[in-house]
Scaffold this active site. Structure first.
Site, PDB file in Angstrom:
ATOM      1  N   HIS A  22     -46.833  -8.801  -2.179  1.00 14.25           N
ATOM      2  CA  HIS A  22     -46.784  -9.639  -3.436  1.00 14.25           C
ATOM      3  C   HIS A  22     -45.723 -10.481  -3.584  1.00 14.25           C
ATOM      4  O   HIS A  22     -44.693 -10.259  -3.276  1.00 14.25           O
ATOM      5  CB  HIS A  22     -46.884  -8.373  -4.425  1.00 14.25           C
ATOM      6  CG  HIS A  22     -47.214  -9.138  -5.882  1.00 14.25           C
ATOM      7  ND1 HIS A  22     -46.576  -9.816  -6.610  1.00 14.25           N
ATOM      8  CD2 HIS A  22     -48.305  -8.983  -6.619  1.00 14.25           C
ATOM      9  CE1 HIS A  22     -47.108 -10.314  -7.605  1.00 14.25           C
ATOM     10  NE2 HIS A  22     -48.402  -9.818  -7.674  1.00 14.25           N
ATOM     11  N   LYS A  73     -23.886   3.987   5.168  1.00 10.91           N
ATOM     12  CA  LYS A  73     -25.118   3.109   5.268  1.00 10.91           C
ATOM     13  C   LYS A  73     -24.935   2.542   6.946  1.00 10.91           C
ATOM     14  O   LYS A  73     -23.960   3.045   7.521  1.00 10.91           O
ATOM     15  CB  LYS A  73     -24.958   1.874   4.439  1.00 10.91           C
ATOM     16  CG  LYS A  73     -23.762   1.085   4.560  1.00 10.91           C
ATOM     17  CD  LYS A  73     -23.719  -0.056   3.277  1.00 10.91           C
ATOM     18  CE  LYS A  73     -23.129  -1.301   3.794  1.00 10.91           C
ATOM     19  NZ  LYS A  73     -23.636  -2.299   2.622  1.00 10.91           N
ATOM     20  N   ARG A  88     -17.292   7.539   3.056  1.00 11.53           N
ATOM     21  CA  ARG A  88     -16.921   7.767   1.569  1.00 11.53           C
ATOM     22  C   ARG A  88     -18.164   8.247   0.634  1.00 11.53           C
ATOM     23  O   ARG A  88     -18.999   7.268   0.906  1.00 11.53           O
ATOM     24  CB  ARG A  88     -16.007   6.778   1.078  1.00 11.53           C
ATOM     25  CG  ARG A  88     -14.563   6.799   1.412  1.00 11.53           C
ATOM     26  CD  ARG A  88     -13.679   5.827   0.946  1.00 11.53           C
ATOM     27  NE  ARG A  88     -14.055   4.352   1.300  1.00 11.53           N
ATOM     28  CZ  ARG A  88     -13.720   3.321   0.837  1.00 11.53           C
ATOM     29  NH1 ARG A  88     -12.637   3.307  -0.128  1.00 11.53           N
ATOM     30  NH2 ARG A  88     -14.003   2.199   1.265  1.00 11.53           N
ATOM     31  N   LYS A 145     -20.026  -7.090 -12.900  1.00  5.68           N
ATOM     32  CA  LYS A 145     -19.783  -6.218 -11.667  1.00  5.68           C
ATOM     33  C   LYS A 145     -20.728  -4.845 -11.776  1.00  5.68           C
ATOM     34  O   LYS A 145     -21.556  -4.676 -11.003  1.00  5.68           O
ATOM     35  CB  LYS A 145     -18.293  -5.942 -11.187  1.00  5.68           C
ATOM     36  CG  LYS A 145     -18.308  -5.000 -10.118  1.00  5.68           C
ATOM     37  CD  LYS A 145     -18.979  -5.493  -8.931  1.00  5.68           C
ATOM     38  CE  LYS A 145     -18.987  -4.461  -7.961  1.00  5.68           C
ATOM     39  NZ  LYS A 145     -17.835  -4.526  -6.978  1.00  5.68           N
ATOM     40  N   ASP A 168       0.764  -1.123  -0.061  1.00  2.00           N
ATOM     41  CA  ASP A 168       0.067  -0.090   0.012  1.00  2.00           C
ATOM     42  C   ASP A 168       1.000   1.253  -0.057  1.00  2.00           C
ATOM     43  O   ASP A 168       2.057   1.244   0.590  1.00  2.00           O
ATOM     44  CB  ASP A 168      -0.791   0.041   1.362  1.00  2.00           C
ATOM     45  CG  ASP A 168      -2.181   0.945   1.035  1.00  2.00           C
ATOM     46  OD1 ASP A 168      -3.183   0.425   0.853  1.00  2.00           O
ATOM     47  OD2 ASP A 168      -1.906   2.016   0.873  1.00  2.00           O
ATOM     48  N   CYS A 184     -19.253   2.563  -4.338  1.00  3.74           N
ATOM     49  CA  CYS A 184     -19.657   1.542  -5.432  1.00  3.74           C
ATOM     50  C   CYS A 184     -20.714   1.921  -6.354  1.00  3.74           C
ATOM     51  O   CYS A 184     -20.808   2.338  -7.411  1.00  3.74           O
ATOM     52  CB  CYS A 184     -19.864   0.301  -4.789  1.00  3.74           C
ATOM     53  SG  CYS A 184     -18.219  -0.272  -3.902  1.00  3.74           S
ATOM     54  N   ARG A 208     -17.004  -8.630  -4.887  1.00  3.61           N
ATOM     55  CA  ARG A 208     -18.577  -8.345  -4.918  1.00  3.61           C
ATOM     56  C   ARG A 208     -19.115  -8.546  -3.383  1.00  3.61           C
ATOM     57  O   ARG A 208     -20.091  -8.575  -3.128  1.00  3.61           O
ATOM     58  CB  ARG A 208     -19.314  -9.285  -5.650  1.00  3.61           C
ATOM     59  CG  ARG A 208     -18.813  -9.509  -7.198  1.00  3.61           C
ATOM     60  CD  ARG A 208     -18.909 -10.484  -7.694  1.00  3.61           C
ATOM     61  NE  ARG A 208     -20.198 -10.839  -8.343  1.00  3.61           N
ATOM     62  CZ  ARG A 208     -20.846 -12.227  -8.758  1.00  3.61           C
ATOM     63  NH1 ARG A 208     -19.831 -13.118  -8.279  1.00  3.61           N
ATOM     64  NH2 ARG A 208     -21.909 -12.050  -9.013  1.00  3.61           N
ATOM     65  N   VAL A 209     -18.174  -8.165  -2.377  1.00  2.27           N
ATOM     66  CA  VAL A 209     -18.511  -8.238  -1.072  1.00  2.27           C
ATOM     67  C   VAL A 209     -19.363  -7.203  -0.252  1.00  2.27           C
ATOM     68  O   VAL A 209     -19.057  -6.119  -0.849  1.00  2.27           O
ATOM     69  CB  VAL A 209     -17.563  -8.809  -0.106  1.00  2.27           C
ATOM     70  CG1 VAL A 209     -17.041 -10.223  -0.504  1.00  2.27           C
ATOM     71  CG2 VAL A 209     -16.211  -8.007  -0.370  1.00  2.27           C
ATOM     72  N   THR A 214     -10.990   2.798  -8.030  1.00  6.28           N
ATOM     73  CA  THR A 214     -11.320   3.361  -9.473  1.00  6.28           C
ATOM     74  C   THR A 214     -12.544   4.335  -9.177  1.00  6.28           C
ATOM     75  O   THR A 214     -13.512   3.952  -9.583  1.00  6.28           O
ATOM     76  CB  THR A 214     -11.888   2.194 -10.246  1.00  6.28           C
ATOM     77  OG1 THR A 214     -12.559   1.391  -9.439  1.00  6.28           O
ATOM     78  CG2 THR A 214     -10.612   1.226 -11.084  1.00  6.28           C
TER      79      THR A 214
HETATM   80  N1  SAJ Z   1     -29.319   1.972   0.161  1.00  6.76           N
HETATM   81  C1  SAJ Z   1     -30.715   2.382   0.336  1.00  6.76           C
HETATM   82  N2  SAJ Z   1     -31.754   1.567   0.143  1.00  6.76           N
HETATM   83  C2  SAJ Z   1     -31.600   0.291   0.187  1.00  6.76           C
HETATM   84  C3  SAJ Z   1     -30.386  -0.347   0.192  1.00  6.76           C
HETATM   85  C4  SAJ Z   1     -29.064   0.615   0.214  1.00  6.76           C
HETATM   86  O1  SAJ Z   1     -30.807   3.677   0.100  1.00  6.76           O
HETATM   87  O2  SAJ Z   1     -32.716  -0.419   0.170  1.00  6.76           O
HETATM   88  C5  SAJ Z   1     -28.113   2.791   0.364  1.00  6.76           C
HETATM   89  C6  SAJ Z   1     -27.273   2.683   1.323  1.00  6.76           C
HETATM   90  O3  SAJ Z   1     -27.676   3.300   2.528  1.00  6.76           O
HETATM   91  C7  SAJ Z   1     -25.961   2.936   0.762  1.00  6.76           C
HETATM   92  C8  SAJ Z   1     -26.018   2.730  -0.719  1.00  6.76           C
HETATM   93  O4  SAJ Z   1     -27.295   2.512  -0.953  1.00  6.76           O
HETATM   94  O5  SAJ Z   1     -25.943   4.546   0.868  1.00  6.76           O
HETATM   95  C9  SAJ Z   1     -25.186   1.335  -0.987  1.00  6.76           C
HETATM   96  O6  SAJ Z   1     -25.163   0.552   0.170  1.00  6.76           O
HETATM   97  P1  SAJ Z   1     -25.563  -1.174  -0.422  1.00  6.76           P
HETATM   98  O7  SAJ Z   1     -25.644  -1.771   0.948  1.00  6.76           O
HETATM   99  O8  SAJ Z   1     -26.342  -1.484  -1.401  1.00  6.76           O
HETATM  100  O9  SAJ Z   1     -24.136  -1.342  -1.210  1.00  6.76           O
HETATM  101  P2  SAJ Z   1     -22.501  -1.381  -0.827  1.00  6.76           P
HETATM  102  O10 SAJ Z   1     -22.080  -0.170  -1.539  1.00  6.76           O
HETATM  103  O11 SAJ Z   1     -22.256  -1.295   0.459  1.00  6.76           O
HETATM  104  O12 SAJ Z   1     -22.066  -2.821  -1.585  1.00  6.76           O
HETATM  105  C10 SAJ Z   1     -22.243  -2.741  -2.900  1.00  6.76           C
HETATM  106  C11 SAJ Z   1     -22.976  -4.292  -2.902  1.00  6.76           C
HETATM  107  N3  SAJ Z   1     -23.427  -4.574  -4.210  1.00  6.76           N
HETATM  108  C12 SAJ Z   1     -24.790  -4.999  -4.290  1.00  6.76           C
HETATM  109  O13 SAJ Z   1     -25.244  -5.487  -3.511  1.00  6.76           O
HETATM  110  C13 SAJ Z   1     -25.295  -5.439  -5.792  1.00  6.76           C
HETATM  111  C14 SAJ Z   1     -21.924  -5.161  -2.898  1.00  6.76           C
HETATM  112  O14 SAJ Z   1     -22.100  -6.506  -2.987  1.00  6.76           O
HETATM  113  C15 SAJ Z   1     -20.439  -4.815  -3.669  1.00  6.76           C
HETATM  114  O15 SAJ Z   1     -19.476  -5.803  -3.639  1.00  6.76           O
HETATM  115  C16 SAJ Z   1     -20.080  -3.373  -3.491  1.00  6.76           C
HETATM  116  O16 SAJ Z   1     -21.137  -2.524  -3.650  1.00  6.76           O
HETATM  117  C17 SAJ Z   1     -19.036  -2.968  -4.279  1.00  6.76           C
HETATM  118  O17 SAJ Z   1     -17.778  -3.081  -3.709  1.00  6.76           O
HETATM  119  O18 SAJ Z   1     -18.995  -2.604  -5.336  1.00  6.76           O
END
Ligand code: SAJ
Length: 421
Positions: A254, A336, A343, A216, A33, A270, A164-165, A85
């Site tokens: 539903h 979240k 970030r 992705k 790093d 992301c 994808r975690v 990225t």
């Molecule tokens: N959010 C909402 N409403 C929801 C769900 C999420 O407003 O119902 C918001 C969250 O508060 C947050 C944002 O969306 O601000 C993103 O949160 P998230 O939990 O949906 O996702 P990330 O960014 O923590 O992680 C995502 C994941 N992708 C998917 O679920 C498709 C994760 O699997 C990926 O590895 C990650 O992006 C990534 O690194 O790309």
């Protein structure tokens, strides 16, 4: 050829857990790093990020001698690149992906590459980035033969395997999730599968590099579109005097409907970023994806307008007071729930904007940090009870677990997550 030494470039939210996973399987892991603080922290057996269970794994890996961190790459049998990225900071309507960190990482590992090595790009990337990375490596090492020019007989293998975690569940998901593996050639893919099988229990599914990149981006864009639908519903429901949370829970009964939850906007590095990688490559075609981005990006301003309305309601009820006398409490800064990651956080962005226009006090409650970020360092980081007792206007921005157990009842409440209604 087996992988005795594995190097992970970029020890952030993805790279460090990945490095720790390999090390926990008794592989020799060299983490690289550019951040001296991260390197020193890891070499003490500690971690510089918050992720459940990661501290124990890193501590064991370092003390048992399987993981070390360094500023400069060293020879290894496999290199995993997990650097950011972001998109470029220009004012264009459609942000362009910034591949400079991948370029720097490629240039850094190029001198130590040798015949037989495997290089994997894990960073979420626009379509074509893996081929571009292979080109940068080939330019830096003209003595090695790369798969993009000769196919299977190359000296080194190159693949894309997107992470994808889910932050907060990284340790479990790294092991259990299926992996998409996109090699530049079949051999590249097969060797990448062999590497990931060191700790991945999910299926490793092979495709090509471009499809893996797009897979992705598609996952995160799909989630962004679904959240945009929920956010749009919340604004419509507010106008029509309907409780959006009740509405969604009814609709979700539903059997084929599963609407996500509205909030203050979409944050993180992301979901708020990756859809642009598709839009920038296909601007005419990516209509829904582009609109979803705009809907989610406009939600913070809608929330701020709600706070302004609450302030005027307060002043109307208290005609002897001015805006200066109004104390606003913002609950949550993270992007979240139950993480410390600020970030691209809409909660932080909203708090920052409120602090800029509001002349009174702004209190911040964020149980997952000890210190406010630089951009709002002049505000007060307070306990939940202080905010509850001292604020006139309450703004719930993140549905942290601890907030769910302590209800705030107030006429002047803006609840972006519907937990105190
Ligand atoms: N959010 C909402 N409403 C929801 C769900 C999420 O407003 O119902 C918001 C969250 O508060 C947050 C944002 O969306 O601000 C993103 O949160 P998230 O939990 O949906 O996702 P990330 O960014 O923590 O992680 C995502 C994941 N992708 C998917 O679920 C498709 C994760 O699997 C990926 O590895 C990650 O992006 C990534 O690194 O790309």
């Amino acid at each position: 050829m087996s992988f005795n030494t594995i190097s992970v470039i970029g020890l952030g939210y993805i790279g460090l857990p990945t490095a720790a996973m390999f090390a926990s399987r008794k592989k020799k892991v060299i983490g690289v790093d550019v951040n001296q603080y991260a390197v020193d922290t890891i070499n003490r057996g500690e971690i510089h990020i918050v992720e459940p269970d990661l501290d124990m794994i890193v501590h064991a890996a370092v003390t048992e001698g399987f993981l070390k961190a360094t500023l400069t790459p060293e020879p290894a049998d496999a290199f995993l690149i997990a650097v950011p990225t972001p998109f470029k900071n220009n004012d264009s309507e459609i942000p362009e992906p910034d591949l400079s960190y991948i370029k720097k990482a490629s240039e850094a590992i190029a001198p130590v590459l040798k015949k037989g090595d495997l290089i994997i790009l894990e960073s979420t990337s626009p379509v074509g980035a893996t081929e571009q990375m292979a080109e940068w490596l080939a330019e830096a090492r003209p003595d090695l033969i790369f798969p993009q020019t000769v196919g299977e007989v190359a000296d080194v293998n190159v693949a894309h395997c997107p992470e994808r975690v889910l932050p907060g569940h990284v340790v479990r998901e790294l092991v259990e999730n299926d992996r998409v593996i996109g090699g530049i050639t079949s051999q590249c893919s097969e060797r990448a599968v062999e590497l990931y099988k060191t700790f991945v229990k999910g299926e490793c599914v092979i495709t090509n590099a471009r499809t893996a990149e797009m897979a992705k981006l598609t996952e995160n864009s799909c989630r962004d579109v679904q959240i945009a639908f929920a956010n749009e519903l919340s604004i419509i429901c507010d106008k029509l005097d309907i409780d959006v949370w009740e509405l969604i829970s009814l609709a979700n009964r539903h059997p084929r409907i599963n609407i996500l939850q509205p909030g203050p906007g979409v944050g993180g590095h992301c979901i708020a970023v990756d859809p642009w990688f598709i839009v920038s490559r296909a601007p005419e075609e990516a209509q829904i994806i582009h609109t979803a981005r705009k809907v989610n990006d406009s939600k913070p301003q809608w929330v701020i307008n709600k706070v302004k309305l609450a302030i005027s309601d307060f002043l109307q009820a208290n005609p002897t007071k001015t805006a200066k006398d109004v104390t606003i409490a913002c609950y949550g800064l993270a992007f979240k729930p139950d993480i410390d990651d600020l970030r691209e956080s809409p909660a932080l962005n909203i708090t920052k904007q409120i602090a800029q226009f509001h002349s009174g006090r702004v209190l911040v409650v964020e149980p997952n940090i000890n210190q406010l970020p630089e951009s709002i360092h002049y505000l007060n980081l307070v306990t939940f009870d202080t905010a509850k007792n001292e604020a006139d206007v309450h703004l719930l921005l993140v549905d942290h677990k601890s907030f769910k157990t302590s209800l705030i009842k107030s006429e002047l409440l803006v609840d972006t997550k519907g937990i105190w209604k």
